[in-house]
Scaffold this motif. Structure first.
Motif, PDB file in Angstrom:
ATOM      1  N   THR A 106     -13.336 -12.268 -34.161  1.00 14.39           N
ATOM      2  CA  THR A 106     -12.736 -13.538 -33.726  1.00 14.39           C
ATOM      3  C   THR A 106     -12.646 -13.635 -32.209  1.00 14.39           C
ATOM      4  OG1 THR A 106     -10.503 -12.586 -33.982  1.00 14.39           O
ATOM      5  CG2 THR A 106     -11.408 -13.805 -35.853  1.00 14.39           C
ATOM      6  N   SER A 109     -16.496 -13.940 -30.861  1.00  8.78           N
ATOM      7  CA  SER A 109     -17.111 -15.203 -31.288  1.00  8.78           C
ATOM      8  C   SER A 109     -16.337 -16.422 -30.797  1.00  8.78           C
ATOM      9  CB  SER A 109     -17.205 -15.251 -32.817  1.00  8.78           C
ATOM     10  OG  SER A 109     -15.910 -15.313 -33.398  1.00  8.78           O
ATOM     11  N   SER A 111     -13.590 -17.496 -32.171  1.00  7.17           N
ATOM     12  CA  SER A 111     -13.050 -18.178 -33.342  1.00  7.17           C
ATOM     13  C   SER A 111     -11.562 -18.491 -33.159  1.00  7.17           C
ATOM     14  CB  SER A 111     -13.232 -17.301 -34.584  1.00  7.17           C
ATOM     15  OG  SER A 111     -12.513 -17.826 -35.683  1.00  7.17           O
TER      16      SER A 111
END
Length: 206
Positions: A106, A109, A111
């Motif tokens: 996370t 990326s 996220s």
């Protein structure tokens, strides 16, 4: 970052290095896996402190640094579970691995789930580091002053969650960016001193 912060971080790193040496010495005698986990946590703390001294607090924005720094509570909590709750260590090991992978994915990326993964993992690891030493000390299953490790756990949990919210662009209660960065270096020093007192007592106890 001020000169005071850099001096405090340097002292923190030296204490972390001392603790790593004490764990290594005990590992040489007992060959216990938990000392490896403890060393992992404090070596990462040492490296993190040096990176902060060199690159300032801006480096905390790096997803890679956030992921590596996760190894601090991971190492310490894994060490505690292996040393004092060996029957539950396998379950927690899987949780820790999944947590580390979730934070890495996370964070790198970008996220939005990072705002969930980081506080959850740091929170659970922090609770283990906080409660377990205190309970063990009360029950007489660990050296009396081992509860100081719990104090360090409270500080690492609080600091970790506050930083997690900041890196996600949110604020935890009154922990603004300026406030967190102002207290971060002293907080790390106090945390490491608490860990040092409790763990050294445990090592001396045998």
């Amino acid at each position: 970052m001020t000169l005071f912060d850099r001096i405090v971080l340097l002292i923190t790193g030296l204490i972390a290095l001392y603790l790593s040496w004490r764990f290594y010495t005990r590992y040489g005698k007992k060959k216990a896996l938990y000392d490896i986990y403890y060393m992992l946590g404090f070596i990462v703390l040492l490296v993190s402190g040096l990176l902060l001294i060199i690159y300032d607090f801006d480096i905390l924005a790096s997803p890679y640094v956030l992921t590596v720094a996760t190894l601090i509570p991971l190492g310490i909590s894994m060490g505690l579970m292996n040393q004092y709750l060996p029957k539950q260590k396998s379950v927690y090991s899987w949780f820790a691995l999944l947590g580390l992978l979730a934070i890495a994915f996370t964070s790198i990326s970008g996220s939005p789930l990072k705002s969930i993964a980081v506080p959850v993992f740091h929170g659970v690891a922090g609770l283990i580091i906080f409660f377990l030493p205190i309970v063990l000390s009360i029950q007489g299953k660990a050296v009396k002053d081992f509860w100081w490790v719990g104090v360090g756990g409270a500080l690492i949990g609080l600091g970790g969650i506050a930083l997690a919210f900041l890196t996600s662009g949110k604020q935890l209660l009154f922990f603004s960016a300026d406030f967190v960065f102002a207290i971060l270096a002293p907080l790390l020093l106090l945390m490491t001193l608490a860990f040092a007192w409790g763990f050294v007592k445990d090592i001396k106890h045998g």
